[in-house]
Design a protein around this motif. Sequence first.
Motif, short mmCIF file in Angstrom:
data_model
loop_
_atom_site.label_atom_id
_atom_site.label_comp_id
_atom_site.label_asym_id
_atom_site.label_seq_id
_atom_site.Cartn_x
_atom_site.Cartn_y
_atom_site.Cartn_z
N GLY A 4 49.02 47.33 84.62
CA GLY A 4 49.52 48.86 84.41
C GLY A 4 48.72 49.27 83.52
O GLY A 4 48.55 50.57 84.57
N SER B 274 53.84 44.45 93.53
CA SER B 274 55.08 45.63 92.51
C SER B 274 56.12 46.26 94.06
O SER B 274 57.15 46.40 93.19
CB SER B 274 54.32 47.79 92.52
N ASN C 104 47.22 52.53 86.78
CA ASN C 104 47.24 53.72 86.25
C ASN C 104 46.13 54.78 86.46
O ASN C 104 45.57 55.69 87.62
CB ASN C 104 47.45 53.98 84.54
N TRP D 189 51.90 57.70 88.23
CA TRP D 189 52.58 56.87 89.68
C TRP D 189 52.25 57.96 91.36
O TRP D 189 51.59 59.04 90.50
CB TRP D 189 54.05 57.49 89.76
N THR E 212 53.32 60.36 80.30
CA THR E 212 53.65 59.65 81.97
C THR E 212 52.69 58.49 81.57
O THR E 212 51.65 58.57 81.47
CB THR E 212 53.91 60.11 82.67
N SER E 213 52.92 57.38 82.65
CA SER E 213 52.44 56.50 83.16
C SER E 213 52.07 57.09 84.68
O SER E 213 52.62 58.57 85.07
CB SER E 213 52.53 54.92 83.70
N CYS F 154 55.31 51.68 78.99
CA CYS F 154 56.13 50.82 79.85
C CYS F 154 56.71 51.03 81.00
O CYS F 154 57.64 51.38 81.48
CB CYS F 154 57.54 50.19 78.42
N ARG F 155 55.60 51.22 81.42
CA ARG F 155 55.90 51.49 83.26
C ARG F 155 56.66 50.42 83.11
O ARG F 155 58.64 51.86 84.48
CB ARG F 155 54.65 50.74 84.05
N HIS G 63 44.67 53.66 76.77
CA HIS G 63 46.00 52.58 77.40
C HIS G 63 46.60 51.36 77.16
O HIS G 63 47.79 51.22 76.30
CB HIS G 63 45.13 51.77 79.33
N GLU H 270 60.30 52.40 85.26
CA GLU H 270 60.62 52.28 86.39
C GLU H 270 62.27 51.12 87.11
O GLU H 270 62.88 51.54 87.96
CB GLU H 270 60.07 50.90 87.31
#
Length: 280
Positions: A17, A197, A21, A144, A141-142, A221-222, A81, A226
């Motif tokens: 993750g 992924s 990122n 993307w 947020t993560s 927690c990506r 992170h 998702e």
Amino acid sequence: MKVGFISDFFSSQLTGGAELNDEVLITYLSRKFDLIKIASQNCTIQKLQELDYIIISNFIGLDSNNRDFIINNKPYLIYEHDHKYVSTRDPSKFKDFKIPEQNLINLSFYKSAKKVICLSSIQVKILEESAKLNNCVSIGTSLWHPSSLQYIKDLDKTKNNKVAIVNSNNPIKNTPMAKQFCTSKQMDFDLISAPDSKQFLKILSQYETLVFFPGVLESLCRLVVEAKMLNCKVITKKRLLGASYEDWFHLSGDELIEKISEKVYNALLLFENTILENKK
């Protein structure tokens, strides 16, 4: 302006993750600045001297001499992170996430940063309350790529009425606990995995529910975010999900994708403006 990006690993070496990122951030900032990637274990003072600004991602491989040089000589931000401010690497080991003073580590590195940019508000709260930092901010947020969010949006989300469990040997992912839970509840589950992924998301999109019990406090927690973008129900420990402390966590599907897209856009601007503030 020459900007250094220091991390233990990059996405070409590892696809966790943090690395995913970082790759989004590196792609964006490379269009704005002269950005140089530096593996923490290969960092030298000579390389650091050439930089106008430094972004610190994961830094376990960065030795103390290099850290001290950065603290005393360079403007920098930390992209936090996974809890490198606590000896356990997991604040959930302590009641109410309140970390005893003897378990706080790397504090001078955090305190001297222009900003400590966190993935979630719970990280900021922990750092402010336990480490008494006043330079923390959450992006909520993560990160993307827009193309990744579009890929999720376009996937066929027809469900198979089954439960998905991530098939992982990593104890943090707690696969045995998820299996035990599903077995005890007589839930029809599959262990799922994929080499990349995109394939993993395509598989996950077919499932009604994701069961995931993190073994540590997940910074965001990506995986769960998702899953919710894919309209999966989620059975989890909300206390251990950074995402669950965000005001958008109740969203799912396209609504969540749109919200995350907006959050990512604002996050990237925050990184850019933090660097530019120093230039001014």
